[in-house]
Design an enzyme around this catalytic site. Structure first.
Site, PDB file in Angstrom:
ATOM      1  N   HIS A 131      -7.320  -8.144   4.943  1.00 25.82           N
ATOM      2  CA  HIS A 131      -6.015  -8.556   5.485  1.00 25.82           C
ATOM      3  C   HIS A 131      -6.170  -9.591   6.596  1.00 25.82           C
ATOM      4  O   HIS A 131      -5.359 -10.501   6.719  1.00 25.82           O
ATOM      5  CB  HIS A 131      -5.271  -7.333   6.041  1.00 25.82           C
ATOM      6  CG  HIS A 131      -4.877  -6.358   4.973  1.00 25.82           C
ATOM      7  ND1 HIS A 131      -3.591  -6.215   4.537  1.00 25.82           N
ATOM      8  CD2 HIS A 131      -5.620  -5.490   4.240  1.00 25.82           C
ATOM      9  CE1 HIS A 131      -3.536  -5.293   3.588  1.00 25.82           C
ATOM     10  NE2 HIS A 131      -4.762  -4.827   3.395  1.00 25.82           N
TER      11      HIS A 131
ATOM     12  N   ASP B 130       1.646  -8.866   8.748  1.00 20.06           N
ATOM     13  CA  ASP B 130       1.136  -8.210   7.545  1.00 20.06           C
ATOM     14  C   ASP B 130       2.028  -7.008   7.237  1.00 20.06           C
ATOM     15  O   ASP B 130       2.402  -6.251   8.141  1.00 20.06           O
ATOM     16  CB  ASP B 130      -0.294  -7.725   7.792  1.00 20.06           C
ATOM     17  CG  ASP B 130      -0.941  -7.188   6.528  1.00 20.06           C
ATOM     18  OD1 ASP B 130      -1.901  -7.805   6.071  1.00 20.06           O
ATOM     19  OD2 ASP B 130      -0.478  -6.149   5.983  1.00 20.06           O
TER      20      ASP B 130
HETATM   21  C1  UDX Z   1      -8.311  -4.446   0.050  1.00 20.01           C
HETATM   22  C2  UDX Z   1      -7.455  -4.613  -1.234  1.00 20.01           C
HETATM   23  O1  UDX Z   1      -7.985  -4.058  -2.364  1.00 20.01           O
HETATM   24  C3  UDX Z   1      -6.968  -6.006  -1.387  1.00 20.01           C
HETATM   25  O2  UDX Z   1      -6.459  -6.321  -2.652  1.00 20.01           O
HETATM   26  C4  UDX Z   1      -5.941  -6.127  -0.320  1.00 20.01           C
HETATM   27  O3  UDX Z   1      -5.179  -7.279  -0.418  1.00 20.01           O
HETATM   28  C5  UDX Z   1      -6.724  -6.050   0.996  1.00 20.01           C
HETATM   29  O4  UDX Z   1      -7.415  -4.805   1.114  1.00 20.01           O
HETATM   30  P1  UDX Z   1     -10.880  -5.368   0.398  1.00 20.01           P
HETATM   31  O5  UDX Z   1     -11.683  -4.194   0.018  1.00 20.01           O
HETATM   32  O6  UDX Z   1     -11.024  -5.858   1.777  1.00 20.01           O
HETATM   33  O7  UDX Z   1      -9.348  -5.306   0.100  1.00 20.01           O
HETATM   34  O8  UDX Z   1     -11.245  -6.498  -0.691  1.00 20.01           O
HETATM   35  P2  UDX Z   1     -10.842  -7.998  -0.816  1.00 20.01           P
HETATM   36  O9  UDX Z   1      -9.376  -8.232  -0.869  1.00 20.01           O
HETATM   37  O10 UDX Z   1     -11.595  -8.497  -1.975  1.00 20.01           O
HETATM   38  O11 UDX Z   1     -11.389  -8.661   0.524  1.00 20.01           O
HETATM   39  C6  UDX Z   1     -12.726  -8.578   0.891  1.00 20.01           C
HETATM   40  C7  UDX Z   1     -13.088  -9.821   1.656  1.00 20.01           C
HETATM   41  O12 UDX Z   1     -14.358  -9.582   2.244  1.00 20.01           O
HETATM   42  C8  UDX Z   1     -13.213 -11.049   0.768  1.00 20.01           C
HETATM   43  O13 UDX Z   1     -12.582 -12.140   1.376  1.00 20.01           O
HETATM   44  C9  UDX Z   1     -14.712 -11.283   0.675  1.00 20.01           C
HETATM   45  O14 UDX Z   1     -15.104 -12.638   0.606  1.00 20.01           O
HETATM   46  C10 UDX Z   1     -15.232 -10.656   1.950  1.00 20.01           C
HETATM   47  N1  UDX Z   1     -16.604 -10.154   1.767  1.00 20.01           N
HETATM   48  C11 UDX Z   1     -16.856  -9.085   0.974  1.00 20.01           C
HETATM   49  C12 UDX Z   1     -17.609 -10.787   2.430  1.00 20.01           C
HETATM   50  O15 UDX Z   1     -17.392 -11.777   3.137  1.00 20.01           O
HETATM   51  N2  UDX Z   1     -18.882 -10.309   2.279  1.00 20.01           N
HETATM   52  C13 UDX Z   1     -19.186  -9.250   1.508  1.00 20.01           C
HETATM   53  O16 UDX Z   1     -20.358  -8.886   1.436  1.00 20.01           O
HETATM   54  C14 UDX Z   1     -18.127  -8.606   0.825  1.00 20.01           C
END
Ligand code: UDX
Length: 481
Positions: free
Chosen positions: A19, A115
């Site tokens: 978020h 948000d």
């Molecule tokens: C959750 C939900 O599933 C998502 O759809 C919602 O909108 C926000 O909360 P999350 O588990 O944080 O999300 O996944 P995601 O939305 O994919 O965000 C993860 C972020 O962390 C991505 O921007 C990704 O690039 C970043 N990340 C992940 C890293 O920078 N490094 C990592 O090793 C793993």
């Protein structure tokens, strides 16, 4: 915008990676359009100020010290919402008083963008007669499915085990097992329904900004807009629309994995990450480990500290696993994900289907293996596999199934079809970012919309809505008393 018309927006992110990232990206987009951007954040997971010299930061005393908020409970979320009310109100009041006395920089507060999990903001802005806009960080398909179920819960809940693979009425391609809520005993307990209602509610907000694309989710967005009756601005994908180049990562990125990727053959590596929030059990870790090892494909695996229940990090990995994979596998605690996905060595992404990860993957033309675990991830996984056809669904967490699915993605004709479609999908999204594309046009409209918002001083109370034109993009905001 000209310098003398400089207006400010206050952003209130929900302090978790998936978020915070889109909110800071939105801030970067608005800053590049001439707005002054203030980020009012919790002390918990505070952003790194030095990465964003273009923003003004305000830390809200959240009174969450000593609470393990990384373990998400409704109580924690409600406490955060309650505790931040006074700090935000006091900050805004001070800001308004200073504006009254002497507007030194000529900035004027236009609106608060929050948000949707930080729903306390609605109380604060209503009290202060300010205008707000809600940020949706997930897909329109997810909100639509959640709303549909909340509106007619008796049609969907509770369900029987025998129904798990049956289609959810009116929600193709979802099945009962994809119900996008935390489900306990095949039902969604009332407190969780209440929370989802609060999150989906738009309160007195005059518009909604989306990290999605009109061309991708047009019918869903139109359908939702009929319900909410405020202008929608789908201006995604934020990570490509934003000039922001600095990291928004809360955890420290292990950049050594890029050097490891440099040594791998082009299009050979599977990237594995389950995002920033979900936890798995040790059984799933072990099955995944053997599935990856037996697939004989190179892999880069992010195992986030604390993401395996009952363990600090990756202690539950099976004996013999490290020896078997040797240099073919690399495990890190956190990766610079966008760079990883953009690396020429990466051919596939084994993902939990968080919305940010999906957008990042598609924009780098990387097809996916879908392992959803929470909320919107179930909806996203179904759309990726059944509608967009750029992902393979992993229905069973078992080493032989994982091995087979990895090989299918990386080596088979079906895998090549997924790749072709993800390339097409990316091209369509990129077209929307061009000058005459939908995201760019919606962004221009958003800038006009915020710029023309009435001053809080002339704002009657309560705010009841806004008018949209026939293109569902606001021509101007009309506030009625
Ligand atoms: C959750 C939900 O599933 C998502 O759809 C919602 O909108 C926000 O909360 P999350 O588990 O944080 O999300 O996944 P995601 O939305 O994919 O965000 C993860 C972020 O962390 C991505 O921007 C990704 O690039 C970043 N990340 C992940 C890293 O920078 N490094 C990592 O090793 C793993």
């Amino acid at each position: 915008m000209k310098e003398q018309r400089r207006q400010s927006v206050v952003l209130v992110p929900y302090p978790f990676q998936g978020h915070v990232t889109p909110m800071l990206q939105l801030g970067s987009i608005l800053h590049s359009q001439g707005f002054s951007v203030i980020v009012a954040h919790t002390e918990y997971n505070a952003p790194n100020y030095s990465n964003h010299p273009e923003f003004i930061f305000h830390s809200m005393v959240d009174r969450l010290q000593g609470i393990d908020i990384s373990f998400l409970t409704l109580e924690n979320i409600y406490d955060m919402n309650e505790n931040c009310k006074d700090p935000l109100r006091n900050y805004l009041v001070k800001m308004l008083e200073e504006e009254e006395e002497e507007n030194v920089r000529g900035d004027q507060l236009s609106c608060i963008i929050y948000d949707n999990v930080m729903f306390f903001v609605d109380d604060v802005v209503t009290q202060l007669r300010l205008l707000s806009i809600v940020l949706r960080t997930f897909s329109a398909a997810y909100l639509n499915s959640m709303l549909t179920i909340l509106q007619q819960p008796e049609k969907y809940l509770p369900f029987e085990d025998s129904q798990l693979l049956d289609p959810l009425p009116e929600l193709h391609p979802l099945r009962f097992k994809d119900v996008p809520f935390p489900v306990i005993d095949n039902d969604v307990p009332e407190p969780l329904r209440e929370f989802c209602r609060a999150m989906s509610n738009i309160g007195s907000s005059v518009a909604s900004i989306w990290n999605t694309m009109q061309d991708l989710e047009n019918s869903m967005l139109l359908h939702l807009q009929e319900h909410y009756k405020v202008p929608f601005f789908p201006i995604g994908p934020f990570h490509k629309m934003a000039p922001l180049s600095s990291s928004t990562s809360i955890l420290e990125e292990d950049r050594s994995c890029i050097e490891w990727l440099d040594k791998q053959a082009p299009n050979s590596v599977l990237y594995v990450s389950l995002g920033s929030l979900v936890r798995i059990d040790d059984k799933e870790l072990i099955e995944t480990a053997w599935g990856l090892a037996n697939s004989e494909q190179p892999f880069l695996w992010v195992i986030r500290p604390g993401s395996v229940s009952g363990f600090q990090w990756a202690e539950a990995l099976p004996d013999g696993f490290a020896k078997m994979v040797g240099e073919r596998g690399r495990i890190v605690k956190w990766a610079p994900q966008k760079q990883v996905l953009a690396h020429p060595a990466v051919a596939g992404f084994f993902t939990h289907c968080g919305w940010n990860s999906i957008l990042e993957s598609i924009l780098e033309e990387v097809p996916m293996i879908c392992r959803p675990l929470l909320a919107d991830q179930f909806v996203n996984a179904r759309y990726l596999s059944q509608i967009y056809k750029v992902g393979l669904e992993l229905e069973v967490i078992e080493r032989t199934v994982i091995e087979k699915t990895v090989r299918k993605l990386m080596l088979s004709e079906e895998g090549k079809d997924l790749k072709r479609r993800v390339v097409e999908m990316k091209q369509n999204i990129v077209a929307g970012m061009q000058t005459d594309g939908s995201s760019q046009k919606n962004l221009n409209d958003l800038v006009d919309f915020i710029s023309s918002l009435p001053s809080r001083r002339s704002l009657p109370t309560p705010v009841v809505g806004a008018i949209v034109n026939s293109n569902h993009i606001p021509s101007k905001c009309i506030i009625e008393s």
